[in-house]
Write a protein that holds these residues in place. Sequence first.
Motif, PDB file in Angstrom:
ATOM      1  N   HIS A  25       0.857  -1.180   0.000  1.00 56.87           N
ATOM      2  CA  HIS A  25       0.000   0.000   0.000  1.00 56.87           C
ATOM      3  C   HIS A  25       0.896   1.235   0.000  1.00 56.87           C
ATOM      4  CE1 HIS A  25      -3.456  -2.430   2.030  1.00 56.87           C
ATOM      5  NE2 HIS A  25      -3.387  -2.624   0.726  1.00 56.87           N
ATOM      6  N   LEU A  26       0.729   2.087  -0.991  1.00 60.37           N
ATOM      7  CA  LEU A  26       1.592   3.260  -1.134  1.00 60.37           C
ATOM      8  C   LEU A  26       0.720   4.494  -1.339  1.00 60.37           C
ATOM      9  CD1 LEU A  26       4.892   3.427  -3.171  1.00 60.37           C
ATOM     10  CD2 LEU A  26       3.285   5.329  -3.231  1.00 60.37           C
ATOM     11  N   GLY A  64       1.488 -12.238  -7.600  1.00 62.91           N
ATOM     12  CA  GLY A  64       0.214 -12.395  -6.924  1.00 62.91           C
ATOM     13  C   GLY A  64       0.026 -11.475  -5.740  1.00 62.91           C
ATOM     14  N   VAL A  65       0.920 -10.501  -5.563  1.00 66.25           N
ATOM     15  CA  VAL A  65       0.809  -9.534  -4.472  1.00 66.25           C
ATOM     16  C   VAL A  65      -0.191  -8.442  -4.868  1.00 66.25           C
ATOM     17  CG1 VAL A  65       2.057  -7.794  -3.115  1.00 66.25           C
ATOM     18  CG2 VAL A  65       3.160  -9.979  -3.692  1.00 66.25           C
ATOM     19  N   THR A  66      -1.073  -8.087  -3.966  1.00 71.12           N
ATOM     20  CA  THR A  66      -2.025  -7.005  -4.206  1.00 71.12           C
ATOM     21  C   THR A  66      -1.344  -5.661  -3.961  1.00 71.12           C
ATOM     22  OG1 THR A  66      -3.898  -8.383  -3.538  1.00 71.12           O
ATOM     23  CG2 THR A  66      -4.232  -5.991  -3.525  1.00 71.12           C
ATOM     24  N   CYS A  67      -1.356  -4.802  -4.967  1.00 67.56           N
ATOM     25  CA  CYS A  67      -0.710  -3.496  -4.851  1.00 67.56           C
ATOM     26  C   CYS A  67      -1.753  -2.399  -5.047  1.00 67.56           C
ATOM     27  CB  CYS A  67       0.404  -3.340  -5.888  1.00 67.56           C
ATOM     28  SG  CYS A  67       1.788  -4.482  -5.664  1.00 67.56           S
ATOM     29  N   ARG A  68      -1.841  -1.531  -4.060  1.00 63.39           N
ATOM     30  CA  ARG A  68      -2.753  -0.387  -4.125  1.00 63.39           C
ATOM     31  C   ARG A  68      -1.942   0.888  -3.961  1.00 63.39           C
ATOM     32  NH1 ARG A  68      -5.384  -4.109  -0.542  1.00 63.39           N
ATOM     33  NH2 ARG A  68      -7.228  -5.055  -1.531  1.00 63.39           N
ATOM     34  N   VAL A  69      -2.224   1.888  -4.803  1.00 70.34           N
ATOM     35  CA  VAL A  69      -1.474   3.140  -4.793  1.00 70.34           C
ATOM     36  C   VAL A  69      -2.461   4.301  -4.848  1.00 70.34           C
ATOM     37  CG1 VAL A  69       0.172   4.598  -6.044  1.00 70.34           C
ATOM     38  CG2 VAL A  69       0.551   2.120  -5.905  1.00 70.34           C
ATOM     39  N   ILE A  70      -2.234   5.305  -3.997  1.00 71.51           N
ATOM     40  CA  ILE A  70      -2.985   6.552  -4.040  1.00 71.51           C
ATOM     41  C   ILE A  70      -1.988   7.684  -4.261  1.00 71.51           C
ATOM     42  CG2 ILE A  70      -4.551   8.114  -2.838  1.00 71.51           C
ATOM     43  CD1 ILE A  70      -5.342   5.809  -1.016  1.00 71.51           C
ATOM     44  N   ILE A  71      -2.248   8.512  -5.266  1.00 69.97           N
ATOM     45  CA  ILE A  71      -1.406   9.674  -5.510  1.00 69.97           C
ATOM     46  C   ILE A  71      -2.298  10.917  -5.554  1.00 69.97           C
ATOM     47  CG2 ILE A  71       0.267   8.298  -6.770  1.00 69.97           C
ATOM     48  CD1 ILE A  71      -0.734   9.505  -9.357  1.00 69.97           C
ATOM     49  N   VAL A 105       3.109   0.835   3.212  1.00 73.01           N
ATOM     50  CA  VAL A 105       2.957  -0.320   4.096  1.00 73.01           C
ATOM     51  C   VAL A 105       3.135  -1.581   3.263  1.00 73.01           C
ATOM     52  CG1 VAL A 105       1.442  -1.578   5.657  1.00 73.01           C
ATOM     53  CG2 VAL A 105       1.372   0.920   5.612  1.00 73.01           C
ATOM     54  N   ILE A 106       3.989  -2.483   3.723  1.00 66.54           N
ATOM     55  CA  ILE A 106       4.290  -3.716   2.998  1.00 66.54           C
ATOM     56  C   ILE A 106       3.967  -4.905   3.896  1.00 66.54           C
ATOM     57  CG2 ILE A 106       6.113  -5.071   1.889  1.00 66.54           C
ATOM     58  CD1 ILE A 106       7.497  -2.275   1.387  1.00 66.54           C
ATOM     59  N   ASP A 107       2.950  -5.669   3.494  1.00 65.34           N
ATOM     60  CA  ASP A 107       2.511  -6.866   4.224  1.00 65.34           C
ATOM     61  C   ASP A 107       2.073  -6.578   5.652  1.00 65.34           C
ATOM     62  OD1 ASP A 107       2.950  -8.428   1.999  1.00 65.34           O
ATOM     63  OD2 ASP A 107       4.928  -9.118   2.631  1.00 65.34           O
ATOM     64  N   GLY A 108       1.828  -5.328   5.987  1.00 71.82           N
ATOM     65  CA  GLY A 108       1.463  -4.983   7.352  1.00 71.82           C
ATOM     66  C   GLY A 108       2.620  -5.118   8.331  1.00 71.82           C
ATOM     67  N   PRO A 163       4.738  -2.971  15.862  1.00 70.66           N
ATOM     68  CA  PRO A 163       3.306  -2.660  15.949  1.00 70.66           C
ATOM     69  C   PRO A 163       2.906  -1.335  15.319  1.00 70.66           C
ATOM     70  CG  PRO A 163       4.151  -3.454  18.059  1.00 70.66           C
ATOM     71  CD  PRO A 163       5.339  -3.264  17.179  1.00 70.66           C
ATOM     72  N   ILE A 164       3.835  -0.381  15.228  1.00 73.66           N
ATOM     73  CA  ILE A 164       3.512   0.923  14.673  1.00 73.66           C
ATOM     74  C   ILE A 164       3.053   0.826  13.223  1.00 73.66           C
ATOM     75  CG2 ILE A 164       5.837   1.448  13.828  1.00 73.66           C
ATOM     76  CD1 ILE A 164       3.344   3.885  15.525  1.00 73.66           C
ATOM     77  N   VAL A 165       3.470  -0.216  12.518  1.00 72.89           N
ATOM     78  CA  VAL A 165       3.084  -0.357  11.111  1.00 72.89           C
ATOM     79  C   VAL A 165       1.570  -0.487  10.983  1.00 72.89           C
ATOM     80  CG1 VAL A 165       3.393  -1.735   9.013  1.00 72.89           C
ATOM     81  CG2 VAL A 165       5.325  -1.381  10.568  1.00 72.89           C
ATOM     82  N   GLY A 166       0.930  -1.079  11.989  1.00 74.82           N
ATOM     83  CA  GLY A 166      -0.526  -1.180  11.969  1.00 74.82           C
ATOM     84  C   GLY A 166      -1.189   0.187  11.953  1.00 74.82           C
ATOM     85  N   GLN A 167      -0.568   1.179  12.588  1.00 75.38           N
ATOM     86  CA  GLN A 167      -1.135   2.521  12.573  1.00 75.38           C
ATOM     87  C   GLN A 167      -1.011   3.142  11.181  1.00 75.38           C
ATOM     88  OE1 GLN A 167       0.068   5.075  15.779  1.00 75.38           O
ATOM     89  NE2 GLN A 167      -0.368   3.549  17.365  1.00 75.38           N
ATOM     90  N   LEU A 168       0.123   2.941  10.521  1.00 76.62           N
ATOM     91  CA  LEU A 168       0.249   3.402   9.144  1.00 76.62           C
ATOM     92  C   LEU A 168      -0.786   2.730   8.256  1.00 76.62           C
ATOM     93  CD1 LEU A 168       4.099   3.568   8.388  1.00 76.62           C
ATOM     94  CD2 LEU A 168       2.526   5.460   8.765  1.00 76.62           C
ATOM     95  N   GLN A 169      -0.997   1.446   8.498  1.00 76.09           N
ATOM     96  CA  GLN A 169      -1.995   0.705   7.719  1.00 76.09           C
ATOM     97  C   GLN A 169      -3.386   1.301   7.909  1.00 76.09           C
ATOM     98  OE1 GLN A 169      -2.120  -1.269   5.106  1.00 76.09           O
ATOM     99  NE2 GLN A 169      -1.859  -3.346   5.936  1.00 76.09           N
TER     100      GLN A 169
END
Length: 476
Positions: free
Chosen positions: A144-145, A170-177, A226-229, A260-266
Amino acid sequence: MIFLGNHWGTLYLAFEWIIRLAMLVLVPFRRSPEAARSWLLLVLFLPIPGLVLYLLIGRPRFPKWRRQRFADLPRAGAAGSAMTRTAKIFPPDIEPSRKPLADLISNLGNLPAVGGNAVELLDGYEDSIDRLCDDIDSARQHVHLLTYIFADDAIGKRVIEALGRACSRGVTCRVIIDALGSRPWATRAVATMRALGIDARQALPVRPFRWQPARADLRNHRKITVIDGLIGYIGSQNIVAADFRAGILNQELVARLMGPIVGQLQSVFISDWYLETGRHLVGSGLFPPSDDMGQVALQILPSGPDYPIAGSERLTVALIYAARKRVVITTPYFIPDEGLIEALQSAVLRGVDARLVVSSVQDQRLVGLAQRSFYAEMLRAGVRIFLYQGRLLHAKHVTVDDDMAMIGSSNVDIRSFTLNAEANLIIYSRHEIGRIRVLEKHYFAASHELHAAEWGRRVISHKVLENLARLVSPLL
């Protein structure tokens, strides 16, 4: 004919005065005194153009449909449960005197401080892109970017290629710009990504006369991945070449996070995805069980027009008031409001060593003029100002004493405080602050320290231009 001419002239003058009087009542509501003064000054001299501009960008609020969507965010769902669970499993080790600040941040952004994290600071432009691409190449479930600028130049193509390789596995990639921030490249970049299977979206596209339009001045300025959470990135760097503006070389600071902080970015990304698409992201892989990755207590503060309180501004002022020995503000754009000016003045009066690091290189002329109009006031107050030489120091961080720092996308200006969606990382760790202090020493060494006598000798024409720019600074 003379009578009709006088008649229409009288009506026109009456209409202008109706606008002035109405705006005198309307403008001060829910607006800082500085912004209100600027709007009223504009309307006083140019009533009709001022009214039109005010109707377009005068209120720092998203449209009703977006405010409703923000109110419907699934805060109590999987994201909220994950945040609560990790905060209990990994309680943060925070100095008692800093806990009120952690509570403030939690109340502003709905995300608690958590322990068990590791932080890696990346200040090399190419190094951070290399590290990001390597992590994307290792992704197994999702990437997620979210970024303000995503170009289709050499840097952008490297990231797109890494995302494309991930999709092929097969990785799901989502991008917001951001649609406006990425405007020169957005259409091509999104088309290229979608052709590779990347779900790329433009945030807040400005489409007049269409359903769910966005305002040009309210932008998503966040820069997170965020990569794989499990791995997260946050900082000041966009996905674009360091020299994308001719003759200007950007210098950045990015934090690579694990724990654990990565969950907040997610949760920030998931919220923005819902705001832009109306779709909830669900699945156990979004918030994998957190491991203890280190000893660093961290916290994320999202802020922006969606939130009822200007979180980034409130926290910056609070950090300055919390300083006991030293506070260093590093920002490319410095347009403070009265509250921040008073906080810095109070810090110096308490005996705090207050320093401001800004670039001598500027990429926005009007903003640069407005920024310089505050230097004399800061110098008189005892704030030391360092003008970084050679590059545009685009890094954005604040350090307080030796145990607290904020790094992220927010500038110290009214635009970041009230108009942009921002994301900042708060660090509670003497070791990590020590590493940032090393960077700051480099900044000081590569800067020209400004002194009041020297600054006072600049030519009068510069002073006039700077003060004229300052009049409209709350509108920038």
